[in-house]
Design an enzyme around this catalytic site. Structure first.
Site, PDB file in Angstrom:
ATOM      1  N   THR A  77       0.846  -1.200   0.000  1.00 59.05           N
ATOM      2  CA  THR A  77       0.000   0.000   0.000  1.00 59.05           C
ATOM      3  C   THR A  77       0.877   1.244   0.000  1.00 59.05           C
ATOM      4  O   THR A  77       2.102   1.158   0.187  1.00 59.05           O
ATOM      5  CB  THR A  77      -0.918   0.061   1.241  1.00 59.05           C
ATOM      6  OG1 THR A  77      -0.120   0.351   2.398  1.00 59.05           O
ATOM      7  CG2 THR A  77      -1.672  -1.242   1.443  1.00 59.05           C
ATOM      8  N   GLU A  78       0.238   2.386  -0.188  1.00 62.24           N
ATOM      9  CA  GLU A  78       0.954   3.647  -0.015  1.00 62.24           C
ATOM     10  C   GLU A  78       1.391   3.774   1.438  1.00 62.24           C
ATOM     11  O   GLU A  78       0.818   3.160   2.340  1.00 62.24           O
ATOM     12  CB  GLU A  78       0.071   4.827  -0.408  1.00 62.24           C
ATOM     13  CG  GLU A  78      -1.117   5.047   0.509  1.00 62.24           C
ATOM     14  CD  GLU A  78      -1.887   6.324   0.214  1.00 62.24           C
ATOM     15  OE1 GLU A  78      -1.249   7.382   0.030  1.00 62.24           O
ATOM     16  OE2 GLU A  78      -3.132   6.256   0.151  1.00 62.24           O
ATOM     17  N   LEU A  79       2.429   4.567   1.672  1.00 61.05           N
ATOM     18  CA  LEU A  79       2.942   4.789   3.020  1.00 61.05           C
ATOM     19  C   LEU A  79       2.559   6.181   3.502  1.00 61.05           C
ATOM     20  O   LEU A  79       2.844   7.174   2.842  1.00 61.05           O
ATOM     21  CB  LEU A  79       4.465   4.647   3.025  1.00 61.05           C
ATOM     22  CG  LEU A  79       5.172   4.934   4.355  1.00 61.05           C
ATOM     23  CD1 LEU A  79       4.779   3.916   5.414  1.00 61.05           C
ATOM     24  CD2 LEU A  79       6.685   4.942   4.152  1.00 61.05           C
ATOM     25  N   LYS A 125     -11.697   1.143  13.593  1.00 61.66           N
ATOM     26  CA  LYS A 125     -11.149   1.541  14.891  1.00 61.66           C
ATOM     27  C   LYS A 125      -9.980   2.472  14.608  1.00 61.66           C
ATOM     28  O   LYS A 125      -9.483   2.543  13.483  1.00 61.66           O
ATOM     29  CB  LYS A 125     -10.704   0.325  15.717  1.00 61.66           C
ATOM     30  CG  LYS A 125      -9.683  -0.578  15.025  1.00 61.66           C
ATOM     31  CD  LYS A 125      -9.409  -1.814  15.868  1.00 61.66           C
ATOM     32  CE  LYS A 125      -8.430  -2.755  15.159  1.00 61.66           C
ATOM     33  NZ  LYS A 125      -8.204  -3.996  15.924  1.00 61.66           N
ATOM     34  N   ASP A 142      -6.525  -0.729   6.305  1.00 56.00           N
ATOM     35  CA  ASP A 142      -6.823  -2.122   6.650  1.00 56.00           C
ATOM     36  C   ASP A 142      -8.069  -2.626   5.933  1.00 56.00           C
ATOM     37  O   ASP A 142      -9.009  -3.145   6.551  1.00 56.00           O
ATOM     38  CB  ASP A 142      -6.962  -2.292   8.159  1.00 56.00           C
ATOM     39  CG  ASP A 142      -6.453  -3.660   8.613  1.00 56.00           C
ATOM     40  OD1 ASP A 142      -6.143  -4.487   7.740  1.00 56.00           O
ATOM     41  OD2 ASP A 142      -6.379  -3.917   9.820  1.00 56.00           O
TER      42      ASP A 142
END
Length: 299
Positions: A77-79, A125, A142
């Protein structure tokens, strides 16, 4: 070997994409130990669909594959350098109402987009909400176990984090509104820095409290009635619970009162930072190696 976080079933590393010339987050999930990975082809197909979704408040997914020799799923994924929302906001004694409203709108917008594309998130969350350190904007992360409804009437999988889970999820028959319930509990977590329902030792007790309409004790720490009323909307029974679109039209959320610029969300005895330290010491989830980099939850 630059570890960003370690969870029960996964490790997250900082990597570099030589094709695009940018830093990325490399997440490796142990397929054997993770109860959420029962069908690897379905998980990979889901991520392919998630990759096509583009929204300013959704984390960008770049690639995913299965490594047979390790029996693990790798997700790129992108950071984001701001860390997760819980870590990012821990240094603030109290949060400004104006900022809370901004973040709620961004999360609702992302969820509305996700739901409009027939997907439920399953695990809202603060640990799964990431922060752009430059803009202060949020991105919902997520999405690995997000699920498409398809031609079914209800979702049935038991997926998520118990403390943040809508009671109907445990019952095995629920809709997109389960994400709204989790959002309400995530807001309590953000404002108080306490994990919801930590007063219960047994998970079945958490479920029973929710079925009776009981709120976590941390809800009572919040002094601002307007915010408590908004959270209460999210925690209504499923039939009465509003959708993302309905919440985005909420009067309080859209009131741009000048007083909001200087008003803070107050909690009893100003225990926000103390709650964070206590919760951190009692939390066996993610190990955050660096509070300034991307952090994921353990579930």
């Amino acid at each position: 070997d630059d570890i960003l976080g370690i969870g029960t079933f996964k490790k997250i590393y900082k990597g570099y994409d030589f094709n695009c010339g940018r830093e990325i987050a490399w997440c490796e999930i142990n397929a054997e130990e993770s109860h959420n990975i029962s069908n690897i082809p379905t998980v990979l197909e889901n991520i392919e669909n998630i990759k096509k979704m583009k929204h300013p408040n959704l984390l960008d997914y770049i690639s995913a594959w299965y490594e047979d020799n390790k029996n693990s799923v790798v997700v790129i994924t992108e950071l984001l350098q701001g860390g997760n929302l819980r870590e990012h906001s821990k240094y603030q004694k109290n949060l400004k109402i104006k900022l809370i409203k901004k973040w709620i709108k961004q999360l609702l917008s992302a969820l509305d987009y996700l739901h409009s594309n027939d997907y439920i998130h399953h695990d809202i969350k603060c640990q799964n909400i990431l922060v752009d350190r430059i803009s202060g904007n949020l991105k919902l992360g997520d999405l690995i176990f997000a699920e498409k409804l398809g031609d079914r009437e209800y979702f049935t999988k038991y997926v998520g984090t118990e403390e943040f889970m809508a009671p109907e999820v445990k019952d095995g028959k629920y809709t997109f509104k389960a994400d709204i319930y989790s959002l309400g509990l995530a807001l309590i977590q953000l404002i108080t820095m306490e994990k919801p329902y930590k007063e219960f030792q047994r998970k079945i007790s958490i479920y029973e409290a929710k079925k009776k309409g009981g709120y976590p004790l941390s809800f009572n720490q919040i002094k601002n009635e307007e915010i408590k009323n908004f959270i209460s909307l999210c925690l209504k029974e499923e039939k009465e619970r509003p959708t993302c679109k309905e919440l985005l039209r909420n009067k309080w959320l859209n009131d741009n009162e000048s007083s909001d610029h200087n008003k803070y969300v107050e909690i009893v005895n100003n225990l926000r930072q103390e709650n964070f330290i206590l919760d951190k010491n009692n939390n066996s989830g993610t190990i955050d190696r660096n509070p300034n980099v991307l952090s994921y939850s353990s579930s």
